[in-house]
Design an enzyme around this catalytic site. Sequence first.
Site, PDB file in Angstrom:
ATOM      1  N   GLN A  59       1.066  -1.156   0.150  1.00 14.65           N
ATOM      2  CA  GLN A  59      -0.062   0.096   0.055  1.00 14.65           C
ATOM      3  C   GLN A  59       1.002   1.319  -0.042  1.00 14.65           C
ATOM      4  O   GLN A  59       0.415   2.466  -0.019  1.00 14.65           O
ATOM      5  CB  GLN A  59      -0.827  -0.275   1.465  1.00 14.65           C
ATOM      6  CG  GLN A  59      -1.893  -1.060   1.274  1.00 14.65           C
ATOM      7  CD  GLN A  59      -2.500  -1.238   2.687  1.00 14.65           C
ATOM      8  OE1 GLN A  59      -3.698  -0.665   3.002  1.00 14.65           O
ATOM      9  NE2 GLN A  59      -1.969  -2.036   3.616  1.00 14.65           N
ATOM     10  N   HIS A  92      -1.395   1.482  -4.250  1.00 17.48           N
ATOM     11  CA  HIS A  92      -2.011   3.086  -4.051  1.00 17.48           C
ATOM     12  C   HIS A  92      -0.926   3.774  -4.609  1.00 17.48           C
ATOM     13  O   HIS A  92      -0.623   5.060  -4.399  1.00 17.48           O
ATOM     14  CB  HIS A  92      -1.890   3.149  -2.314  1.00 17.48           C
ATOM     15  CG  HIS A  92      -3.118   2.597  -1.902  1.00 17.48           C
ATOM     16  ND1 HIS A  92      -2.752   2.561  -0.511  1.00 17.48           N
ATOM     17  CD2 HIS A  92      -3.972   2.005  -2.170  1.00 17.48           C
ATOM     18  CE1 HIS A  92      -4.079   1.695  -0.039  1.00 17.48           C
ATOM     19  NE2 HIS A  92      -4.512   1.344  -0.967  1.00 17.48           N
ATOM     20  N   CYS A 102      -0.258  15.191 -15.740  1.00 11.77           N
ATOM     21  CA  CYS A 102      -1.163  16.286 -15.744  1.00 11.77           C
ATOM     22  C   CYS A 102      -2.610  16.115 -15.820  1.00 11.77           C
ATOM     23  O   CYS A 102      -2.895  15.469 -16.743  1.00 11.77           O
ATOM     24  CB  CYS A 102      -0.596  17.153 -16.953  1.00 11.77           C
ATOM     25  SG  CYS A 102      -1.454  18.741 -17.300  1.00 11.77           S
ATOM     26  N   CYS A 127      -3.540  17.811 -19.578  1.00 17.36           N
ATOM     27  CA  CYS A 127      -3.209  17.121 -20.810  1.00 17.36           C
ATOM     28  C   CYS A 127      -2.869  15.644 -20.908  1.00 17.36           C
ATOM     29  O   CYS A 127      -2.500  14.852 -21.748  1.00 17.36           O
ATOM     30  CB  CYS A 127      -2.205  17.971 -21.632  1.00 17.36           C
ATOM     31  SG  CYS A 127      -0.552  17.793 -20.867  1.00 17.36           S
ATOM     32  N   ALA A 154       8.839  -4.398  12.872  1.00 12.18           N
ATOM     33  CA  ALA A 154       9.187  -5.150  11.510  1.00 12.18           C
ATOM     34  C   ALA A 154      10.414  -5.213  10.905  1.00 12.18           C
ATOM     35  O   ALA A 154      10.688  -6.375  10.641  1.00 12.18           O
ATOM     36  CB  ALA A 154       8.184  -4.740  10.304  1.00 12.18           C
TER      37      ALA A 154
HETATM   38  N1  APR Z   1       6.756  -2.383  12.447  1.00 16.41           N
HETATM   39  C1  APR Z   1       5.582  -2.776  12.363  1.00 16.41           C
HETATM   40  N2  APR Z   1       4.473  -2.409  12.280  1.00 16.41           N
HETATM   41  C2  APR Z   1       4.289  -1.119  12.457  1.00 16.41           C
HETATM   42  C3  APR Z   1       5.567  -0.333  12.826  1.00 16.41           C
HETATM   43  C4  APR Z   1       6.753  -0.990  12.792  1.00 16.41           C
HETATM   44  N3  APR Z   1       7.957  -0.158  12.933  1.00 16.41           N
HETATM   45  N4  APR Z   1       5.305   0.973  12.973  1.00 16.41           N
HETATM   46  C5  APR Z   1       3.908   1.227  12.837  1.00 16.41           C
HETATM   47  N5  APR Z   1       3.296  -0.016  12.502  1.00 16.41           N
HETATM   48  C6  APR Z   1       1.994  -0.478  12.273  1.00 16.41           C
HETATM   49  C7  APR Z   1       0.846   0.228  13.193  1.00 16.41           C
HETATM   50  O1  APR Z   1       0.666  -0.164  14.328  1.00 16.41           O
HETATM   51  C8  APR Z   1      -0.223   0.244  12.400  1.00 16.41           C
HETATM   52  O2  APR Z   1      -1.085  -0.906  12.402  1.00 16.41           O
HETATM   53  O3  APR Z   1       1.631  -0.214  10.873  1.00 16.41           O
HETATM   54  C9  APR Z   1       0.333   0.315  10.725  1.00 16.41           C
HETATM   55  C10 APR Z   1       0.332   1.367   9.966  1.00 16.41           C
HETATM   56  O4  APR Z   1      -1.161   1.782   9.935  1.00 16.41           O
HETATM   57  P1  APR Z   1      -1.605   2.942   8.935  1.00 16.41           P
HETATM   58  O5  APR Z   1      -0.810   4.018   9.574  1.00 16.41           O
HETATM   59  O6  APR Z   1      -3.055   2.851   8.975  1.00 16.41           O
HETATM   60  O7  APR Z   1      -0.868   2.539   7.672  1.00 16.41           O
HETATM   61  P2  APR Z   1      -1.540   1.826   6.440  1.00 16.41           P
HETATM   62  O8  APR Z   1      -2.348   0.475   7.132  1.00 16.41           O
HETATM   63  O9  APR Z   1      -0.496   1.385   5.445  1.00 16.41           O
HETATM   64  O10 APR Z   1      -2.709   2.506   5.662  1.00 16.41           O
HETATM   65  C11 APR Z   1      -3.222   2.172   4.687  1.00 16.41           C
HETATM   66  O11 APR Z   1      -4.151   3.982   4.241  1.00 16.41           O
HETATM   67  O12 APR Z   1      -4.368   6.543   3.944  1.00 16.41           O
HETATM   68  C12 APR Z   1      -4.147   5.471   3.618  1.00 16.41           C
HETATM   69  O13 APR Z   1      -3.105   5.267   1.268  1.00 16.41           O
HETATM   70  C13 APR Z   1      -3.041   5.183   2.668  1.00 16.41           C
HETATM   71  O14 APR Z   1      -1.710   3.381   2.278  1.00 16.41           O
HETATM   72  C14 APR Z   1      -2.284   3.900   3.090  1.00 16.41           C
HETATM   73  C15 APR Z   1      -3.658   3.113   3.692  1.00 16.41           C
END
Ligand code: APR
Length: 257
Positions: free
Chosen positions: A101, A119, A127, A130, A235
């Site tokens: 994502q 995403h 653009c 165009c 992670a």
């Molecule tokens: N290691 C593992 N997990 C982590 C870490 C880390 N170091 N840091 C944060 N997280 C986890 C958080 O606990 C959370 O569950 O990563 C997740 C991030 O969640 P979001 O911020 O919601 O991001 P994401 O799931 O990628 O969002 C999906 O939402 O706004 C849209 O387009 C945007 O692609 C994005 C989509």
Amino acid sequence: MSDEFENVARMIESAGSVVALTGAGISVESGIPDFRSPGGLWTRFDPSIYATFESFVNDPSKFWEMAEELNPLLEGAEPNPGHLALVELERLGKCDTVITQNIDNLHQRAGSSDVLELHGTFRCGTCLKCGMKHTYEEIEQAAAGRVVPVCMSCGGSIKPDVVLFGEPLNARVLQRAVELATGCDLMIVVGSGLEVFPAASLPDYARRGNARLVFFNIATTAFDSVADVIIVGKAGETLPRVVEVYRGLSEGCTGTE
Ligand code: APR
């Protein structure tokens, strides 16, 4: 914790097809904030104002104001051990595709050879008037001295090729992601809160295809109840440990020697 790592490593070993689904959390250790954790991007920029297609068309300056903070982080980010662990898993023949994502291009820079960007990407733009494609560098040049970068050909508004709220995903990318999720034996979900659809439906497609699910996260998600295993931790630390245990299994070292 090592029992859990070995448990997941054996799930990888017994899986025919492994697919990774990643979210912003895998890039946090590369210096890119996620969206919904404390201090995340959406806790500072209201996405309904800064990140919908409609808001971009009506007033692109809001998006570019947010991009002014985010772009240097994206440019300066390097793949971290979490990204590299998925590359190692691919090298070991156990993760051919990463469905992400994220728009940060870090999986590709880490060396993953097949990345599905649900995403889109910040690396280029189009653009809206165009249709002319612009590289990130051309967008940066077009933005010089301006609040809003404009097309080099027609002066129209350039939109980065990221999927904003209210915008459809690329149908071919999504279809392939659903096919891979449905056909895999194991889906590892890394660093996603699973709050945004259709990406968040992919673990369910995997489940319905009788796949097992492993979540790598530092916090709980809305879908924890369907995960077979949840590895809690950063992670960049947990994923490499699991891949290290799997490498040992694949090279014939039994147990946790
Ligand atoms: N290691 C593992 N997990 C982590 C870490 C880390 N170091 N840091 C944060 N997280 C986890 C958080 O606990 C959370 O569950 O990563 C997740 C991030 O969640 P979001 O911020 O919601 O991001 P994401 O799931 O990628 O969002 C999906 O939402 O706004 C849209 O387009 C945007 O692609 C994005 C989509």
